[in-house]
Design a protein around this motif. Structure first.
Motif, PDB file in Angstrom:
ATOM      1  N   LYS A 128      57.563  40.345  24.704  1.00 18.22           N
ATOM      2  CA  LYS A 128      56.649  41.001  23.769  1.00 18.22           C
ATOM      3  C   LYS A 128      57.318  42.205  23.109  1.00 18.22           C
ATOM      4  O   LYS A 128      57.166  42.433  21.903  1.00 18.22           O
ATOM      5  N   LEU A 129      58.067  42.989  23.899  1.00 15.38           N
ATOM      6  CA  LEU A 129      58.758  44.141  23.340  1.00 15.38           C
ATOM      7  C   LEU A 129      59.853  43.712  22.361  1.00 15.38           C
ATOM      8  O   LEU A 129      60.069  44.366  21.329  1.00 15.38           O
ATOM      9  N   ALA A 130      60.541  42.601  22.683  1.00 15.23           N
ATOM     10  CA  ALA A 130      61.563  42.091  21.768  1.00 15.23           C
ATOM     11  C   ALA A 130      60.936  41.681  20.442  1.00 15.23           C
ATOM     12  O   ALA A 130      61.452  42.000  19.362  1.00 15.23           O
ATOM     13  N   VAL A 131      59.805  40.979  20.527  1.00 11.77           N
ATOM     14  CA  VAL A 131      59.103  40.551  19.318  1.00 11.77           C
ATOM     15  C   VAL A 131      58.705  41.767  18.490  1.00 11.77           C
ATOM     16  O   VAL A 131      58.888  41.798  17.264  1.00 11.77           O
ATOM     17  N   ARG A 132      58.187  42.793  19.156  1.00 14.34           N
ATOM     18  CA  ARG A 132      57.764  44.001  18.440  1.00 14.34           C
ATOM     19  C   ARG A 132      58.944  44.669  17.742  1.00 14.34           C
ATOM     20  O   ARG A 132      58.853  45.074  16.578  1.00 14.34           O
ATOM     21  N   THR A 133      60.078  44.767  18.444  1.00  8.68           N
ATOM     22  CA  THR A 133      61.257  45.421  17.871  1.00  8.68           C
ATOM     23  C   THR A 133      61.776  44.666  16.653  1.00  8.68           C
ATOM     24  O   THR A 133      62.029  45.258  15.593  1.00  8.68           O
ATOM     25  N   PHE A 134      61.934  43.344  16.785  1.00  9.71           N
ATOM     26  CA  PHE A 134      62.509  42.571  15.689  1.00  9.71           C
ATOM     27  C   PHE A 134      61.551  42.481  14.507  1.00  9.71           C
ATOM     28  O   PHE A 134      61.986  42.373  13.354  1.00  9.71           O
ATOM     29  N   THR A 135      60.245  42.541  14.789  1.00  9.13           N
ATOM     30  CA  THR A 135      59.265  42.550  13.705  1.00  9.13           C
ATOM     31  C   THR A 135      59.339  43.867  12.944  1.00  9.13           C
ATOM     32  O   THR A 135      59.280  43.897  11.707  1.00  9.13           O
ATOM     33  N   GLN A 136      59.470  44.973  13.675  1.00  8.80           N
ATOM     34  CA  GLN A 136      59.602  46.278  13.010  1.00  8.80           C
ATOM     35  C   GLN A 136      60.875  46.345  12.177  1.00  8.80           C
ATOM     36  O   GLN A 136      60.876  46.862  11.053  1.00  8.80           O
ATOM     37  N   ARG A 137      61.971  45.820  12.724  1.00 12.77           N
ATOM     38  CA  ARG A 137      63.228  45.832  11.980  1.00 12.77           C
ATOM     39  C   ARG A 137      63.162  44.940  10.743  1.00 12.77           C
ATOM     40  O   ARG A 137      63.892  45.157   9.771  1.00 12.77           O
ATOM     41  N   ALA A 138      62.289  43.925  10.765  1.00 14.36           N
ATOM     42  CA  ALA A 138      62.217  42.971   9.652  1.00 14.36           C
ATOM     43  C   ALA A 138      61.887  43.662   8.340  1.00 14.36           C
ATOM     44  O   ALA A 138      62.387  43.262   7.273  1.00 14.36           O
ATOM     45  N   ASP A 139      61.046  44.697   8.385  1.00 13.02           N
ATOM     46  CA  ASP A 139      60.691  45.402   7.158  1.00 13.02           C
ATOM     47  C   ASP A 139      61.868  46.188   6.588  1.00 13.02           C
ATOM     48  O   ASP A 139      61.842  46.585   5.419  1.00 13.02           O
ATOM     49  N   VAL A 140      62.890  46.414   7.424  1.00 13.50           N
ATOM     50  CA  VAL A 140      64.105  47.093   6.955  1.00 13.50           C
ATOM     51  C   VAL A 140      65.155  46.069   6.551  1.00 13.50           C
ATOM     52  O   VAL A 140      65.781  46.183   5.485  1.00 13.50           O
ATOM     53  N   ASP A 141      65.376  45.041   7.377  1.00 10.53           N
ATOM     54  CA  ASP A 141      66.482  44.127   7.082  1.00 10.53           C
ATOM     55  C   ASP A 141      66.151  43.152   5.951  1.00 10.53           C
ATOM     56  O   ASP A 141      67.058  42.625   5.310  1.00 10.53           O
ATOM     57  N   ALA A 142      64.861  42.930   5.663  1.00  6.68           N
ATOM     58  CA  ALA A 142      64.526  42.036   4.539  1.00  6.68           C
ATOM     59  C   ALA A 142      65.016  42.596   3.208  1.00  6.68           C
ATOM     60  O   ALA A 142      65.782  41.919   2.492  1.00  6.68           O
ATOM     61  N   PRO A 143      64.626  43.819   2.811  1.00  4.17           N
ATOM     62  CA  PRO A 143      65.146  44.343   1.542  1.00  4.17           C
ATOM     63  C   PRO A 143      66.653  44.615   1.581  1.00  4.17           C
ATOM     64  O   PRO A 143      67.333  44.521   0.549  1.00  4.17           O
ATOM     65  N   ASP A 144      67.175  44.940   2.767  1.00  2.00           N
ATOM     66  CA  ASP A 144      68.614  45.177   2.893  1.00  2.00           C
ATOM     67  C   ASP A 144      69.388  43.894   2.595  1.00  2.00           C
ATOM     68  O   ASP A 144      70.385  43.895   1.857  1.00  2.00           O
ATOM     69  N   PHE A 145      68.914  42.792   3.162  1.00  2.00           N
ATOM     70  CA  PHE A 145      69.577  41.509   2.914  1.00  2.00           C
ATOM     71  C   PHE A 145      69.413  41.076   1.457  1.00  2.00           C
ATOM     72  O   PHE A 145      70.346  40.539   0.856  1.00  2.00           O
ATOM     73  N   GLN A 146      68.237  41.329   0.889  1.00  2.00           N
ATOM     74  CA  GLN A 146      68.031  40.967  -0.516  1.00  2.00           C
ATOM     75  C   GLN A 146      68.996  41.728  -1.420  1.00  2.00           C
ATOM     76  O   GLN A 146      69.554  41.163  -2.378  1.00  2.00           O
ATOM     77  N   SER A 147      69.232  42.997  -1.114  1.00  2.00           N
ATOM     78  CA  SER A 147      70.186  43.762  -1.924  1.00  2.00           C
ATOM     79  C   SER A 147      71.591  43.201  -1.801  1.00  2.00           C
ATOM     80  O   SER A 147      72.351  43.167  -2.779  1.00  2.00           O
ATOM     81  N   ALA A 148      71.938  42.725  -0.590  1.00  2.00           N
ATOM     82  CA  ALA A 148      73.250  42.103  -0.399  1.00  2.00           C
ATOM     83  C   ALA A 148      73.352  40.800  -1.187  1.00  2.00           C
ATOM     84  O   ALA A 148      74.389  40.506  -1.788  1.00  2.00           O
ATOM     85  N   LEU A 149      72.275  40.014  -1.188  1.00  2.00           N
ATOM     86  CA  LEU A 149      72.257  38.782  -1.978  1.00  2.00           C
ATOM     87  C   LEU A 149      72.503  39.081  -3.456  1.00  2.00           C
ATOM     88  O   LEU A 149      73.284  38.401  -4.133  1.00  2.00           O
ATOM     89  N   ASP A 150      71.812  40.101  -3.948  1.00  2.00           N
ATOM     90  CA  ASP A 150      71.949  40.458  -5.363  1.00  2.00           C
ATOM     91  C   ASP A 150      73.354  40.920  -5.694  1.00  2.00           C
ATOM     92  O   ASP A 150      73.887  40.617  -6.776  1.00  2.00           O
ATOM     93  N   GLU A 151      73.964  41.656  -4.775  1.00  2.00           N
ATOM     94  CA  GLU A 151      75.301  42.209  -5.033  1.00  2.00           C
ATOM     95  C   GLU A 151      76.405  41.163  -4.908  1.00  2.00           C
ATOM     96  O   GLU A 151      77.349  41.148  -5.693  1.00  2.00           O
ATOM     97  N   VAL A 152      76.286  40.284  -3.925  1.00  2.00           N
ATOM     98  CA  VAL A 152      77.388  39.370  -3.588  1.00  2.00           C
ATOM     99  C   VAL A 152      77.268  38.034  -4.315  1.00  2.00           C
ATOM    100  O   VAL A 152      78.274  37.396  -4.613  1.00  2.00           O
ATOM    101  N   ALA A 153      76.037  37.575  -4.601  1.00  2.00           N
ATOM    102  CA  ALA A 153      75.796  36.268  -5.231  1.00  2.00           C
ATOM    103  C   ALA A 153      76.520  35.150  -4.468  1.00  2.00           C
ATOM    104  O   ALA A 153      77.406  34.467  -5.006  1.00  2.00           O
ATOM    105  N   PRO A 154      76.162  34.935  -3.186  1.00  2.00           N
ATOM    106  CA  PRO A 154      76.908  33.986  -2.354  1.00  2.00           C
ATOM    107  C   PRO A 154      76.559  32.529  -2.646  1.00  2.00           C
ATOM    108  O   PRO A 154      75.525  32.211  -3.237  1.00  2.00           O
ATOM    109  N   ASP A 155      77.452  31.665  -2.173  1.00  2.00           N
ATOM    110  CA  ASP A 155      77.175  30.223  -2.183  1.00  2.00           C
ATOM    111  C   ASP A 155      76.486  29.790  -0.900  1.00  2.00           C
ATOM    112  O   ASP A 155      75.820  28.750  -0.870  1.00  2.00           O
ATOM    113  N   LEU A 156      76.662  30.581   0.176  1.00  2.00           N
ATOM    114  CA  LEU A 156      76.082  30.275   1.490  1.00  2.00           C
ATOM    115  C   LEU A 156      75.881  31.581   2.234  1.00  2.00           C
ATOM    116  O   LEU A 156      76.669  32.518   2.058  1.00  2.00           O
ATOM    117  N   VAL A 157      74.845  31.643   3.073  1.00  2.00           N
ATOM    118  CA  VAL A 157      74.610  32.842   3.875  1.00  2.00           C
ATOM    119  C   VAL A 157      74.598  32.498   5.354  1.00  2.00           C
ATOM    120  O   VAL A 157      74.213  31.391   5.750  1.00  2.00           O
TER     121      VAL A 157
END
Length: 411
Positions: free
Chosen positions: A76-105
């Motif tokens: 339960k604590l792991a789920v809580r931690t990764f859910t909280q981090r999701a609100d940070v890593d989602a926009p962070d990853f989107q910015s990386a997608l925009d910058e790098v324009a990858p063929d695969l992630v």
């Protein structure tokens, strides 16, 4: 050649197992960009990879799993931690997608927001798991408490009864938080762990049989590629050459989990044995620990050169530290404190490559006995080492990634 974007969670134990795969892809001529811990950006660039830093807010969300009273609570604590981090890593990853324009992630399995963004992106998408993923498999106990597999109808009945108590509790915690994140990102809700983790095109898992249980129903989407043990190049300390006795390596987690008791107990248990204990505490050395004459206590030392002279490794059950020893054919004594460590400890026991001592039973006498027993299990550790080699390691992972690139995004 393709452009590959890799994204890790904020933990060395997740970056280092992914590094051999990224280096292999780079060696094959692909452009590889990695977004990871800011402290490691320079080191990754020195290896030839493009690299940028994760949003530092992700590091501020600490995984407090040492507070859990039982495996269900830890999940339960792991789920809580990764859910909280999701609100940070989602926009962070989107910015990386925009910058790098990858063929695969390639996205770390615990970066839950990034996983959802990868799904929305729609291109070829690999999940990288440095531990056994919590997905179902016929004949395998539910992930978490480290239950021993029981073959036949009795085992299937036990697993069917226990699974809702273990995974069901975690999934009830997971769904509201992660689905709220997924709704904001614009992808469908998930109903459980399998539904969530098996949405990728390919999952690469850094382990293999016989350390891991057989999972024929995982293929072809989930591929085990072996241990992929890696550590950054670093100069060896002079004191290592001065040690003449056989070495016992003792490791604790690189991400704080209050496991310093393992080092304290190991030093007491082995102080009169004809060995030299090398203990590492990468989350911070406890200055109150008394170090006997036959021991060295440091925050960090490259484990590889120490293991090359070791007769056994005493680990907290982290997948990286445990498999790093087994990949060299060194048996282990595993004292799990939480996270996936109960599962790692049980796999060491079942594979005959090590011994298992629950943290709640940890004392000097019991640990001494378990360490001595582990020293007799070299043949089992050698079998595990051979299994890792057969799995193919980073080249096998790169082959799978390139196969996905050739196939392109699914319809």
């Amino acid at each position: 050649m393709a452009t590959v974007l890799a994204f890790t969670s904020p933990a060395l134990g997740h970056l280092f197992p992914m590094t051999p795969l990224l280096l292999e892809l780079h060696a094959r001529g692909h452009r590889v960009h990695l977004r990871t811990l800011g402290s490691q950006v320079g080191a990754m660039r020195a290896l030839g990879l493009e690299a940028s830093a994760l949003d530092p807010r992700a590091l501020e969300i600490v995984h407090p799993d040492w507070e859990a009273k039982d495996p269900v609570g830890a999940l339960k604590l792991a789920v809580r931690t990764f859910t909280q981090r999701a609100d940070v890593d989602a926009p962070d990853f989107q910015s990386a997608l925009d910058e790098v324009a990858p063929d695969l992630v390639i996205v770390d399995i615990t970066a839950w927001g990034a996983l959802a963004v990868a799904e929305r992106w729609g291109g070829p998408w690999v999940t990288h798991s440095p531990f056994t993923p919590p997905i179902t498999s016929k004949g395998t106990p539910p992930f978490g408490p480290g239950l021993r597999p029981i073959p036949g109808p009795i085992g299937r009945l036990r697993d069917a009864l226990v699974r809702p108590l273990v995974m069901g509790a975690a999934e009830r915690t997971l769904r509201p938080g992660i689905n709220a994140v997924r709704e904001r990102i614009g992808v469908p809700p998930v109903h459980g762990a399998d539904d969530f983790f098996r949405r990728c095109d390919l999952m690469l898992v850094t382990t293999s049989e016989p350390f891991e249980y057989a999972h024929p129903d995982w293929a072809p989407q989930v591929q085990m590629i072996g241990a992929n043990a890696w550590e950054p190049p670093q100069a060896l300390p002079a004191w290592l050459d001065e040690i003449t006795d056989p070495i016992v390596l003792v490791t604790t987690s690189s991400e704080f989990q209050d496991d310093g008791l393992l080092v304290r107990t190991a030093l007491e248990a082995l102080r009169d044995e004809p060995v030299h204990v090398v203990a590492t505490m990468p989350a911070g050395v406890d200055a109150t620990i008394k170090v006997p004459a036959n021991a060295t206590l440091v925050e960090f030392v490259p484990h590889g050169p120490v293991l090359d002279r070791a007769v056994v490794a005493v680990t907290h059950g982290g997948m990286g530290a445990t498999q790093k020893a087994l990949a060299r054919g060194i048996p282990v004594c595993v004292v799990p404190f939480g996270r996936d460590q109960l599962e790692v400890a049980r796999r060491a026991e079942v594979s005959g490559s090590g011994t298992r001592l629950p943290a709640k039973k940890l004392n000097a006498e019991r640990l001494r006995a378990k360490v001595k027993e582990a020293m007799t299990l070299t043949s089992g550790a050698q079998r595990v080492k051979a299994g890792y080699a057969v799995a193919g390691g980073a080249p096998a992972g790169a082959d799978a990634v390139e196969g996905l690139l050739k196939k392109g995004a699914p319809a």
